[in-house]
Motif scaffolding. Structure first.
Motif, short mmCIF file in Angstrom:
data_model
loop_
_atom_site.label_atom_id
_atom_site.label_comp_id
_atom_site.label_asym_id
_atom_site.label_seq_id
_atom_site.Cartn_x
_atom_site.Cartn_y
_atom_site.Cartn_z
N ILE A 845 0.84 -1.20 0.00
CA ILE A 845 0.00 0.00 0.00
C ILE A 845 0.87 1.25 0.00
O ILE A 845 0.57 2.24 -0.69
CB ILE A 845 -0.95 0.00 1.22
N ASP A 846 1.98 1.22 0.75
CA ASP A 846 2.90 2.37 0.76
C ASP A 846 3.51 2.61 -0.61
O ASP A 846 3.93 3.73 -0.93
CB ASP A 846 4.02 2.14 1.78
N TYR A 847 3.57 1.56 -1.43
CA TYR A 847 4.08 1.68 -2.80
C TYR A 847 2.97 2.05 -3.78
O TYR A 847 3.20 2.12 -4.99
CB TYR A 847 4.72 0.36 -3.23
N ARG A 877 6.44 -1.94 -12.40
CA ARG A 877 6.28 -1.19 -11.15
C ARG A 877 5.97 -2.15 -10.00
O ARG A 877 6.51 -2.01 -8.89
CB ARG A 877 5.17 -0.14 -11.29
N PHE A 878 5.11 -3.12 -10.26
CA PHE A 878 4.79 -4.11 -9.24
C PHE A 878 6.01 -4.96 -8.90
O PHE A 878 6.31 -5.20 -7.73
CB PHE A 878 3.63 -4.99 -9.71
N ILE A 879 6.72 -5.41 -9.94
CA ILE A 879 7.92 -6.23 -9.71
C ILE A 879 8.96 -5.46 -8.91
O ILE A 879 9.55 -5.98 -7.96
CB ILE A 879 8.50 -6.70 -11.06
N ASP A 880 9.19 -4.20 -9.28
CA ASP A 880 10.17 -3.38 -8.56
C ASP A 880 9.77 -3.24 -7.09
O ASP A 880 10.64 -3.27 -6.20
CB ASP A 880 10.28 -2.00 -9.20
N ALA A 881 8.48 -3.06 -6.85
CA ALA A 881 8.02 -2.93 -5.46
C ALA A 881 8.26 -4.21 -4.68
O ALA A 881 8.74 -4.18 -3.53
CB ALA A 881 6.54 -2.57 -5.44
N MET A 882 7.97 -5.36 -5.30
CA MET A 882 8.18 -6.64 -4.61
C MET A 882 9.66 -6.88 -4.33
O MET A 882 10.03 -7.40 -3.27
CB MET A 882 7.59 -7.78 -5.44
N ILE A 883 10.53 -6.50 -5.26
CA ILE A 883 11.98 -6.65 -5.04
C ILE A 883 12.44 -5.72 -3.92
O ILE A 883 13.24 -6.10 -3.06
CB ILE A 883 12.75 -6.40 -6.34
N ALA A 884 11.94 -4.49 -3.94
CA ALA A 884 12.32 -3.54 -2.89
C ALA A 884 11.86 -4.03 -1.51
O ALA A 884 12.59 -3.89 -0.52
CB ALA A 884 11.72 -2.17 -3.19
N ALA A 928 9.67 5.31 4.73
CA ALA A 928 8.29 4.89 4.91
C ALA A 928 7.40 5.36 3.77
O ALA A 928 6.61 4.58 3.23
CB ALA A 928 7.75 5.44 6.24
N ALA A 929 7.55 6.62 3.37
CA ALA A 929 6.63 7.21 2.41
C ALA A 929 7.08 7.08 0.97
O ALA A 929 6.24 6.92 0.07
CB ALA A 929 6.44 8.69 2.73
N PHE A 930 8.39 7.16 0.71
CA PHE A 930 8.89 7.19 -0.66
C PHE A 930 9.98 6.13 -0.88
O PHE A 930 11.13 6.45 -1.18
CB PHE A 930 9.45 8.58 -1.00
N PRO A 931 9.60 4.84 -0.75
CA PRO A 931 10.63 3.80 -0.90
C PRO A 931 11.19 3.70 -2.31
O PRO A 931 12.28 3.18 -2.50
CB PRO A 931 9.88 2.53 -0.51
N VAL A 932 10.46 4.20 -3.31
CA VAL A 932 10.98 4.27 -4.67
C VAL A 932 10.74 5.69 -5.18
O VAL A 932 9.74 6.33 -4.83
CB VAL A 932 10.33 3.23 -5.61
#
Length: 966
Positions: A845-847, A877-884, A928-932
């Motif tokens: 959700i944060d992503y 974008r989803f893949i990048d979030a899961m890797i992060a 917390a707010a801007f992980p990417v």
């Protein structure tokens, strides 16, 4: 000077243009993805994954794809076959005015209609608030302490009330009383539901018979209030009499009428059901409309359907969530007493917004106007010499018309109106919010003799006595919460709707990668026709010649779906996937009974099956026997064969999902079907994952006997926040006679009606028609192949970070593949970091991303289904979030981040938290707010922090929060 030649004409005309707009991947994207997963082409990939024995034997025979403009033109011509007359039929369906601010900003707004069921409550606060407004409205108007967040239609809600009463009352009887003036479609659905459960339905044909039956043996009684003929009866003594026999008293009612009538909760009702259709939702030839069920407090933990409750988030702030979810069939499975897993959320939101916009005074004014016109009409008809039944009335009058009945009905049609043929010698007239003075004068003209003077409205200008009995007039207040008083100005209403939609994360903002739920594009051109008057303003029980356009649409859509599935016959009547399952199992049971094999009552269901499967089997009186799955998630054929032998004489059917719930095309499905057939059983193939098969494989070809489809998954009807849906039931030739019927159409089948209207949720069928017309056979196949490609790409890209469960190779030396969805295994993180799948879901959700399916079918996993509509950029974008997020987990594993109070355990993070003066965490606000980096330019801010589910269930509160709690 030589003029340049024009391009070849065929290069300028592209009838398949919509396909490229629907499918999110370009040829270049596809090539990149194929290279990443090691496949030569999309077709080669499919050949690796799909067992050769189940591949389609021939392409689908569908009309060639056309563009959006041509499809709309063709559908407009088809719609012209419907005749929109002024319907005074009533019977639970009424004309209504959808306020423009609600029409444009809810019904036609993708922020509302593309949302998913609010399982992830933190990103669903807007629609949850609208639903709790709906529950509050129902509780207030019925005077009952608790109500659910909508059911499918009034008739199925009444059937659910019957089974709820059977569970909750202390009576040992199996008899269910139904008053004779109950809506006919409700009686029909109740009879269908009761038959396999060994419930005897006693339909009383007169008030005298009703009174006599109440003195007998029964576990519950159902009364219509007001009756289908308009009669308003005092049932308070009847409720007392039922309670003296340890029986429940159920009331089917009308919410608008209850603004003027004493509510059932004030005179002893135990369960109250009905429809909210007339609160702003067009008739639409029968649906979709939001039904409701309210009940006494002691029934709440058995109440079917979804229930929105209030809890607290991690910051101590009130927040909404789905309460008591352990009641759902996905969890209770073969112990479930209902298979309801969907609702009518979008229509429920519209009804709740209608109540918010009009408020109690507005609703009462509309009701007073309807009741006043009814009284005026009655007096005028009396002066014309007609006999109007004198038993009180809110909106419906019943006239004894004798031999003139059919002639008067025909005269009405010739003058542009529909009356209801109540009996061979009586007509009913029902008024509604849309009734005008001109309508009343038209009705007088219909009933006036040649040359007879019509009554004059001037005689009634000073007012007229309502026909509501004085003893039954409402005296209690309703809709007292401030939300129903603050937004009567359109500016305020517009901002309220916008404020709620801003709290939610729907498909218009983000990919929704839910396994088995297929959240694909609902194209605007597909949505446009649902508000056309020719589709929206038709009464479901209008004379059949007025629904010629709907009949043609029904026939075409069924033919196209038959091509997609390989089945011989289809009914579009089931108005949810759960109802389609139910109808399919009813057909199997009826077939066996017709063959003299009524003892066949065993349903074999693999442990991996959808939770609705065992619940549906239970509802049709089948005994569920669970069969094993192997380590790869496939059905264990050895165990299945043993169970087939063990129960050979009693085997009714097996229920499987294909591709499996694990996202795999099981290679032995043909052998499975042959094995079950060998023992006299039938094969039910759950169509939840049909988006992986359209154009590739057809269950009716590889051995299935019955399937249901989810048009709200595979064929583009939007989820609407949890409904509407359509769940067509598809069968092979020898089961066609056992498809659902409907007495109103003259088709009384072996299983009866499963929905209130003959075409179920008819008004949304044009969406699927448009989709199939614009995609054609090749486009539909390409959509399935693209969905499979995208799932394999995600699995491949994430394999170094999250193992994929159940991925398998079709042949030695080939890479492991999945079907249209993949299950990421997060179970190991519990030991290494304390992180659970739920923590990953909340951190997404944060992503700015919606979570995949959480912990189903395997606990502590995420099941991902990327649809064909998603562009590569969003998939990345989803893949990048899961890797992060995996890197964030590694920080915990290495000890660089705490096991408790870390980024994942505290997710999601609200703006209020981030702006607070104190920041007690061991990570930065920026993390917390801007992980990417992209989130700095496009950020979704969750409106609440993580919600405490346990608190919400232990402290159940299911109506609007007092304003001082905000």
């Amino acid at each position: 000077m030589t003029m340049p030649s024009t391009p070849a004409l065929h290069t300028l005309e592209n009838p398949a243009e919509f396909i490229a707009r629907h499918i999110g991947l370009s040829p270049e994207d596809e090539a990149l993805m194929l290279a990443a997963i090691g496949a030569e082409s999309r077709r080669a990939l499919i050949e690796e994954i799909v067992p050769p024995g189940i591949a389609r034997r021939q392409p689908m025979r569908l009309p060639p794809a056309v563009g959006e403009a041509q499809a709309l033109a063709e559908l407009k011509a088809l719609a012209a076959g419907n005749q929109v007359l002024k319907s005074f039929i009533g019977q639970g369906y009424y004309g209504t005015h959808t306020p423009g601010v609600i029409l444009r900003n809810v019904l036609e707004n993708p922020a509302w209609y593309t949302a998913y069921t609010p399982y992830q409550a933190e990103i669903s606060q807007g629609r949850l608030e609208a639903l709790i407004n709906f529950q509050t409205m129902v509780c207030d108007l019925t005077a009952m302490p608790i109500a659910n967040a909508s059911l499918l239609d009034e008739a199925t809600a009444a059937a659910e009330a019957m089974t709820l009463a059977l569970r909750m009352t202390e009576s040992t009887s199996r008899r269910f009383l139904v008053a004779g003036d109950t809506h006919p479609q409700t009686v029909e659905v109740i009879q269908t539901r009761a038959a396999p459960l060994d419930i005897e339905v006693v339909l009383t044909d007169s008030p005298q018979a009703w009174s006599k039956a109440l003195a007998g043996d029964y576990f519950a009684a159902l009364a219509q209030y007001p009756g289908t003929d308009g009669r308003i009866r005092d049932f308070s003594a009847d409720a007392i009499q039922a309670h003296a026999r340890q029986a429940a008293f159920i009331v089917a009612t009308d919410l608008l009428a209850l603004t003027l009538l004493t509510p059932p909760g004030e005179w002893g009702a135990d369960i109250v059901v009905g429809s909210s259709q007339r609160l702003g939702m067009p008739m639409g030839a029968g649906g979709p409309h939001a039904a409701f069920m309210a009940c006494r407090d002691s029934y709440k933990r058995s109440l079917p359907g979804r229930l929105v409750g209030v809890s607290l988030d991690s910051q101590g702030q009130p927040a909404y969530r789905l309460a008591l979810q352990t009641r759902e069939q996905h969890i209770r499975r073969e112990k479930a007493t209902s298979n309801i897993c969907t609702a009518q959320v979008l229509p429920a939101v519209i009804a709740s917004m209608y109540a918010v916009y009009h408020g109690p005074q507005g609703l009462e004014r509309i009701a007073q106007r309807v009741a006043s016109y009814t009284a005026i009409l009655a007096q005028g008809l009396t002066t014309l010499g007609h006999s109007v039944a004198d038993h009180g009335a809110f909106d419906t009058l019943c006239l004894h018309t004798g031999r003139a009945t059919r002639a008067l009905a025909a005269r009405a049609v010739s003058l542009g109106a529909n009356l209801r043929l109540h009996s061979p010698e009586s007509l009913c007239i029902a008024l509604d919010e849309t009734t005008t003075r001109a309508d009343i004068e038209l009705l007088w003209r219909i009933f006036a003799a040649p040359g007879q003077a019509l009554p004059q409205f001037a005689a009634f200008e000073a007012g007229v006595a309502l026909r509501i009995p004085a003893a039954l007039r409402r005296r209690s207040h309703f809709l007292t919460h401030p939300v129903f008083h603050r937004h009567h100005a359109e500016t305020s209403m517009l901002r309220y709707i916008r404020r709620l939609s801003d709290k939610d994360l729907a498909l218009d903002r983000s990919m929704i990668p839910l396994g088995s739920c297929t959240m694909k594009l609902n194209a605007t051109s597909e949505m446009i026709p649902i508000t056309w008057p020719e589709f929206a303003h038709i009464h479901p029980f209008a004379p059949s010649e007025q629904l010629a356009g709907y009949r043609q649409l029904d026939a075409q859509l069924r033919a196209w779906l038959s091509e997609a599935t390989g089945y011989a016959g289809i009914s579009l009547q089931p108005n949810a996937g759960s109802q389609g399952e139910y109808a399919g199992l009813l057909a199997i049971r009826a077939f066996h009974a017709a063959q003299g094999q009524g003892q066949r009552d065993i349903c074999l269901i693999p442990s991996s099956a959808h939770g609705t499967n065992p619940a549906s089997a239970q509802m049709v009186g089948l005994e569920v026997v669970v069969t094993a799955c192997d380590a790869q998630g496939n059905v264990d054929l050895t165990d299945l064969a043993a169970k087939c032998v063990q129960y050979s004489e009693r085997l009714s059917c097996v229920m499987i999902t294909y591709p499996s719930t694990h996202g795999v095309f099981e290679p032995q499905v043909e052998a499975l079907c042959a094995l079950v057939h060998q023992h006299g059983g039938r094969v039910y193939v759950d169509g939840a994952n049909m988006n992986a098969m359209v154009g590739i494989a057809a269950p009716g070809e590889f051995g299935g006997d019955v399937s249901h489809l989810n048009l709200h998954k595979t064929f583009c009807i939007p989820h609407g926040g949890g409904g509407p849906g359509v769940g067509p039931v598809c069968v092979v030739q020898d089961l066609v006679p056992f498809l659902p019927g409907h007495a109103s159409t003259g088709l009384v089948s072996g299983v009866g009606a499963v929905s209130a209207a003959p075409l179920g949720n008819a008004a949304v069928l044009p969406i699927s028609w448009m989709y199939m017309r614009m995609m054609g056979a090749e486009g539909l196949r390409r959509a399935s192949e693209t969905a499979i490609l995208s799932a394999n790409y995600i699995s491949c890209r994430l394999q170094a970070h999250y193992p994929t469960l159940y991925a398998s190779a079709s042949a030695p030396g080939l890479p492991a593949r999945v079907g249209h969805e993949c299950i990421l295994d997060l179970r190991g993180f519990k030991a290494t970091s304390g992180v659970m799948a739920e923590d990953v879901a909340k951190r997404l959700i944060d992503y700015g991303l919606h979570a995949p399916t959480l912990s189903f079918p395997v606990p502590n996993t995420l099941m991902i289904e990327p649809t064909e509509s998603e562009p590569l950029a969003e998939i990345e974008r989803f893949i990048d979030a899961m890797i992060a997020i995996r890197e964030e987990i590694r920080q915990i594993e290495s000890g660089d981040a705490a096991r408790e109070g870390n980024l994942l355990k505290n997710a999601p993070h609200t703006a209020e938290q981030l702006l607070a003066a104190a920041w007690p965490h061991g990570y930065s606000r920026e993390q917390a707010a801007f992980p990417v980096p992209v989130l700095r330019h496009a950020k979704y801010w969750p409106p609440v922090a993580r919600i405490d589910n346990v608190h919400g269930d232990r402290n159940l509160f299911c109506s609007c929060i007092p304003l001082n709690e905000y």
